[in-house]
Design a protein around this motif. Structure first.
Motif, mmCIF file in Angstrom:
data_model
loop_
_atom_site.group_PDB
_atom_site.id
_atom_site.type_symbol
_atom_site.label_atom_id
_atom_site.label_comp_id
_atom_site.label_asym_id
_atom_site.label_seq_id
_atom_site.Cartn_x
_atom_site.Cartn_y
_atom_site.Cartn_z
ATOM 1 N N LEU A 1 28.091 52.995 48.903
ATOM 2 C CA LEU A 1 27.556 51.819 49.522
ATOM 3 C C LEU A 1 26.914 50.952 48.807
ATOM 4 O O LEU A 1 26.718 49.618 48.788
ATOM 5 N N LEU B 1 28.885 49.247 46.211
ATOM 6 C CA LEU B 1 29.394 47.970 46.906
ATOM 7 C C LEU B 1 28.543 46.979 47.244
ATOM 8 O O LEU B 1 28.925 45.815 47.004
ATOM 9 N N ALA C 1 34.709 52.199 44.869
ATOM 10 C CA ALA C 1 33.213 51.847 44.882
ATOM 11 C C ALA C 1 32.796 51.155 43.500
ATOM 12 O O ALA C 1 32.099 50.267 43.557
ATOM 13 N N GLY D 1 34.181 47.968 43.359
ATOM 14 C CA GLY D 1 33.742 47.101 44.059
ATOM 15 C C GLY D 1 32.402 46.759 43.473
ATOM 16 O O GLY D 1 31.840 45.433 43.580
ATOM 17 N N PHE E 1 33.597 41.702 46.061
ATOM 18 C CA PHE E 1 34.143 41.726 47.178
ATOM 19 C C PHE E 1 35.608 41.123 46.925
ATOM 20 O O PHE E 1 36.703 41.767 47.561
ATOM 21 N N VAL F 1 37.730 43.983 45.495
ATOM 22 C CA VAL F 1 38.080 44.876 46.565
ATOM 23 C C VAL F 1 39.382 44.258 47.487
ATOM 24 O O VAL F 1 40.418 44.860 47.884
ATOM 25 N N ILE G 1 40.407 53.972 50.878
ATOM 26 C CA ILE G 1 39.582 52.675 51.020
ATOM 27 C C ILE G 1 38.665 52.757 52.115
ATOM 28 O O ILE G 1 37.432 52.411 52.028
ATOM 29 N N GLY G 2 38.967 53.052 53.179
ATOM 30 C CA GLY G 2 38.062 53.534 54.462
ATOM 31 C C GLY G 2 37.061 54.302 54.115
ATOM 32 O O GLY G 2 35.822 54.079 54.387
ATOM 33 N N ASN H 1 35.701 54.965 50.917
ATOM 34 C CA ASN H 1 34.710 54.412 50.171
ATOM 35 C C ASN H 1 33.818 53.137 50.883
ATOM 36 O O ASN H 1 32.746 53.089 50.351
ATOM 37 N N LEU H 2 34.314 52.579 51.764
ATOM 38 C CA LEU H 2 33.928 51.636 52.629
ATOM 39 C C LEU H 2 32.985 52.092 53.669
ATOM 40 O O LEU H 2 32.185 51.414 54.286
ATOM 41 N N ALA I 1 33.864 53.530 56.334
ATOM 42 C CA ALA I 1 34.619 53.355 57.718
ATOM 43 C C ALA I 1 35.199 54.501 58.210
ATOM 44 O O ALA I 1 35.506 54.758 59.570
#
Length: 422
Positions: free
Chosen positions: A280, A283, A313, A316, A321, A324, A372-373, A375-376, A378
């Motif tokens: 995070l 990013l 990451a 990003g 953004f 990504v 992706i989830g 790394n973000l 989520a």
């Protein structure tokens, strides 16, 4: 003059270049020629390879190669990798991509009917390899997980073969059991047992991420194959409950879930939440446009597994953004196109080919979604790589073999639509 041009290699290349509308999921425009006897036959230009799909795959491979080098360039400074050269990981990744391209070219030569006949033997082979990887002195352990079989030039991960094998086996199974697809026990139970065996072997490694992908592939093919919807949702509920039990009964996995829920807490920031917090941070540093290729700070021994599970990451941080979002768009387009090819095959009454291709689409799309989830922030942290991009020899190799199968199905679809045989 046109006959002169067609006699040259350039003319032949122009002739085979697809003139259709395959990028929009529609059949290409018919191009026919006359045989010496006056009967119509399909022209070669009508059965070209899906160029947009191929070039998106090449773009992801090339971008991944650049990012693997960028993310791993500082690793030799770590005592753990002190004996490695600066180019160690990128060269091995390039070798895996080259071997995958060669394997994909070979795989493309086999007709879909051959793939159908090989579905059961491939599934059995994957089970054998999943057993062998657990045998001491055969399987290679890394960070407490035993998932690889050393083959000299690369470490082969049987779970990657299992993903393709399950897609083919489930598609073949649905074709064979089509007449009983409305009956739960007769249609679903044997497939559930097969996937359960794979799951037990994968959880013994342990590799819960791969088991999740394989379960989604199998369930997706059952659903797309026409299994009763109420029964499908019952299966989905049972599978979710099973995964919940696996997490709740394993302290290590349970801690990872709690760390995901609050990674910044004092308890988790330097423990189970360490990777997520630094992903995070990466990013966040990237902002909208990124700090520039090669300028990532997090890859300098702050973010673990930056060249594998957390490659996004680094993307990003360096591309921001916009980078990504571009990556997400490419994977969405790729997954959508693969699913379109599968639907087209089913419309041409090639049910096995269509279901198997859609299984590959579920594999690529779901695994990319999970990576992706994660790394973000989520989704909880899972050991799943980004398809076609993250460092990992057998993963890239099997991704390319699966894409070659999709291209073969699309090629046969076009032949059938223009009067040829599959």
């Amino acid at each position: 003059m046109s006959s002169t041009r067609s006699a040259t290699w350039w003319g032949r290349l122009v002739d085979v270049w697809p003139r259709g509308r395959s990028d929009r999921g529609e059949p290409p425009l018919p191009v026919r020629a006359r045989a010496p006897g006056g009967t119509a036959r399909p022209a070669l230009g009508a059965v070209g390879i899906d160029q947009p799909l191929l070039w998106v795959v090449v773009a992801l491979l090339c971008w991944g190669l650049v990012m693997v080098y960028s993310a791993s360039v500082a690793l030799p400074d770590n005592p753990r990798f002190a004996s490695y050269s600066t180019y160690h990981f990128v060269w091995r990744h390039a070798l895996a991509a080259a071997l995958g391209a060669l394997a994909g070219w070979v795989a493309f030569q086999f007709p879909v009917e051959t793939w159908k006949k090989a579905a059961v033997p491939l599934f059995v082979l994957s089970l054998v390899l999943l057993v062998l990887v657990l045998v001491p002195f055969i399987g290679k352990g890394v960070n407490g997980a035993r998932r690889w079989i050393p083959l000299g030039i690369l470490n082969f991960q049987p779970s990657e073969l299992a993903k393709l094998a399950v897609a083919l086996y489930a598609a073949d199974y649905m074709v064979r059991r089509m007449e009983v697809k409305e009956r739960f026990f007769r249609a679903v139970w044997p497939m559930a047992v097969a996937v359960g065996i794979v799951g037990v072997l994968l959880l013994a490694e342990p590799d819960m991420g791969a088991f999740m992908v394989i379960a989604v592939i199998a369930m997706g093919i059952l659903f797309l194959g026409g299994v009763n919807a109420r029964m499908f949702f019952l299966i989905a509920l049972v599978v979710v409950a099973a995964f919940a039990m696996v997490v709740l009964t394993n302290e290590w996995r349970r801690e990872r879930i709690f760390a995901y829920l609050d990674p910044w807490s004092e308890q988790h920031a330097l423990g189970k939440g360490y990777q997520l917090t630094h992903a995070l941070i990466a990013l966040g540093r990237g902002g909208v446009w990124g700090v520039g290729l090669g300028a990532s700070v997090e890859k300098l021994h702050w973010l673990p597994e930056a060249h594998t599970d957390f490659l996004l990451a680094v993307i990003g941080e360096e591309f921001g953004f916009v980078g990504v979002l571009t990556l997400i768009a490419l994977f969405m387009w790729l997954t959508r196109r693969i699913m379109q090819i599968g639907r087209q095959a089913i419309a041409l009454d090639q049910v096995f080919a269509g279901l198997a291709v859609q299984g590959v689409g579920l594999w690529i799309g779901f695994q990319a979604f999970i990576n992706i989830g994660v790394n973000l922030g989520a989704l909880p942290t899972k050991g799943l790589t980004l398809p076609l991009m993250s460092y990992g020899g057998s993963a890239v190799l099997m991704n390319l073999v699966a894409i070659a199968f999709v291209l073969r199905v699309d090629w046969e679809n076009k032949r059938m639509m223009h009067g040829g045989r599959a």
